[in-house]
Write an enzyme that holds these catalytic residues in place. Sequence first.
Site, PDB file in Angstrom:
ATOM      1  N   ASP A 230     -33.467 -26.166  -2.831  1.00  0.00           N
ATOM      2  CA  ASP A 230     -33.767 -26.052  -1.407  1.00  0.00           C
ATOM      3  C   ASP A 230     -35.270 -26.305  -1.266  1.00  0.00           C
ATOM      4  OD1 ASP A 230     -33.805 -25.681   1.287  1.00  0.00           O
ATOM      5  OD2 ASP A 230     -32.685 -23.798   1.290  1.00  0.00           O
TER       6      ASP A 230
HETATM    7  C1  BGC Z   1     -33.145 -25.247   4.498  1.00  0.00           C
HETATM    8  C2  BGC Z   1     -32.171 -26.310   4.020  1.00  0.00           C
HETATM    9  C3  BGC Z   1     -32.612 -27.660   4.512  1.00  0.00           C
HETATM   10  C4  BGC Z   1     -34.023 -27.922   4.004  1.00  0.00           C
HETATM   11  C5  BGC Z   1     -34.573 -29.261   4.445  1.00  0.00           C
HETATM   12  C6  BGC Z   1     -34.579 -25.593   4.143  1.00  0.00           C
HETATM   13  O1  BGC Z   1     -35.468 -24.725   4.779  1.00  0.00           O
HETATM   14  O2  BGC Z   1     -32.816 -24.004   3.933  1.00  0.00           O
HETATM   15  O3  BGC Z   1     -30.886 -26.015   4.485  1.00  0.00           O
HETATM   16  O4  BGC Z   1     -31.718 -28.637   4.061  1.00  0.00           O
HETATM   17  O5  BGC Z   1     -34.888 -26.919   4.525  1.00  0.00           O
HETATM   18  O6  BGC Z   1     -34.822 -29.283   5.812  1.00  0.00           O
END
Ligand code: BGC
Length: 793
Positions: A230
Amino acid sequence: MQSLEDQLKQLSPEDQVKLTSGTNFWQSVAIPEYQIPSFRMSDGPNGLRYQAGEGDALGINDSVISTCFPTASAVACTWDPDLVVEMGRAIGLEARSLNVDMVLGPGINIKRNPLCGRNFEYFSEDPYLAGMIGAGWIRGLQSEGAAACLKHFAGNNQENDRLLSDSLIDPTALHEVYLEAFRIAVQTAQPEGVMCSYNKVNGTYSSDNAYLLTDMLRRQWGFKGTVVTDWGALNNKVASLNAGGDLEMPSSHNMFDQQALTALKDGQLKPAALYRAAENVLRVAEKSRPKFNGDRQTLLEQNGKLAQRIEENAAVLLKNDDHILPIQLAQKVLVVGQMATETRYQGAGSSHINPPAQTSILQGLSHAGIVYDYQQGYAFSNKEADQLAGAAVKAAKNAQTVVVVAGLPESAESEGFDRPTMALPANQNALIDQLAAVNSNLIVLLVAGAPVELPWQSRVKGLINLYLGGQFVGDAAANLLVGKVNPSGKLAESYPISYQDVPSADSYDKNPRSVAYAESVYVGYRYYEKANQPVAFPFGFGLSYTTFKLSGLALDQHQIQAGQSIEAKVTLENTGDRDGAEVVEVYIGNSPNRALKPLKELKGFQKVFLRAGETKTVTVELTARAFSEWDDQQQEWQLPAVDKAVVVMIGSSRESLSAPVNVVGQALATTSVPTWYITPVGKPSLSDFTAMSGLRVQPPITSRPGQYTRLSTPRELSAHSAIIRKIATVLKNNQSKGITDPDSPEAKFMDAIIMDTPLIRLAQQSDGKLSLGLVDRLVALANRHYWQVIWGR
Ligand code: BGC
């Protein structure tokens, strides 16, 4: 064209390490000397958030126009994986039209508690339903040549402190509830990517968790794809590569490359692990993906229609006393509520979509030719409450039917923080009470991504739960109201009467860094049923404008052993005078005296469309897997030697049919657990949880000067240092440039994301602006180690 293997052989260890980190916010690195291209990622689950300009994980910076589908909590209520395949295909085509290679979705974390701020982005409290709906999404998306990245693996069930929380989950709950949705999606649909979550699971960060990433995901489930962190979730590069992680996102400007190379030399980083990671990144980058040659405008128009159709199949009719619904087209209605004109259709955060068009509920009613009067009734801002309510009540006295549009305001639901309460805004509840006092023909349209308390439930005749219904929620709502579409959505989560009824209510968010999943497997209906705890509306429930009857359950055999399956047949009849769809839900039942076993668990379902008066035989296959249980000693699923039952029911009437099954398997080991885990009444205690699982909650820590580390957050550091407070405010203001409303979910999200993210994780995502050296100086400053501030570490 060289094979992947030949290409990899040419790469130096430096190049291999380089491949395992992103090059910017959304792309993997390209190495032109070896003709290695980069690949591009974009969010997210209910549409494509493609950022052509500056990237952010927050949904604040604008993204290119794309279709906004209903969010996951609505999509799951369709109970229709084939329809979700269509949604995946539509997003896949939009992705390919913008040359996006990997879409960051779907999110299939279990809804452990209704207050999780991101529940609107998740499917269900049930792993089978979440897994099957997620698999449909992945199949559809990948059939158009885009890669899916299943998220957030694993145990990510709260937003507050998500970067530092430790989810303490006993083995039965971990495997039978929390990992099971991921296993089903991985094995059914083979996503090209899996995203590891921010949090720890049982003491180890997901990014470094070999048990999750290698033992389960790769070895036991046969995942062949790429594990992506993530955004900013990488804890330790070397540990992560060794554990099964592949790609660190976003770019940390190679912050940890040297560390990885040194570890490779001194034997701490396994060469095979590095090779695997580089190979997995290369595979996604080099995969040839189809170009989209169609017209993007036409695609958006078609997808908009699909978004509406999905919502029409998702909305759940929860109440319909005296057949108040559908309303007659000729009948004039009074519509009340600010939500009717400013209808929410999506949640906030990284899944935020910029749609080409959008209809409010009032616009939808106009499109459908419904004649209405309108009263605002309440304001999200709570201003002028009495005056607005007074006018609405006055109008309601003379109206034949009143439709109130109620729900959670934008600022209530977002990625990054949890809801503080399950209540609707007080002015809305008060208004509905007042309206009910003067007009008994009251219909409520509910707009919220997660369950809310409905204190007025018994005082309204009609209730449709729209969830967050995507860009054309207004048109879908109108079609449902007048019966152009017959509701067929079924709840994918239980609707508790009050927050205190939720098994995790006492502990959720109380100690967010060390989180006991004390209720174990008793999540959602698994708890309410066995604890005999009444709910407002149960999991799987949803009415229709027609009626259905289920009869004649027959199994082809009443015994099951490894390698076999059972075919359950049942007759479904549409006994009403309208066409409609119903869901046949198939559960496996357990005897009530078993420890850590719910009374029943969903293991199969089918959505069936029947013309008025039509009868169909529905067949659901139950493999031996449906009767298996996690055996922690053997570290695998086993068939236990017990009697179970096949229990079948439909969404619109909760009567069930059942048939016994004798499971031929291993004798059950005798384990003794506190009685709460046999008969869960009330809330579990922490001491019972520790006795059952051996897991212990760590007391909350309040750091003081001298104790801060790179993992401390700006909020913690600010507590004792005015200078750091100032720096954090400057940083926040800098990042918040596009945000005008301080009460907006974006502003709250930004506060959480800056103030509650550990310094080192901020540095990882800072595009090189915050170096590790600067992090160390800030920590030294907060620790009052002034000589280190001057000289560095
Ligand atoms: C989120 C993800 C997301 C990523 C990119 C993170 O803060 O938890 O779900 O895909 O950001 O935007």
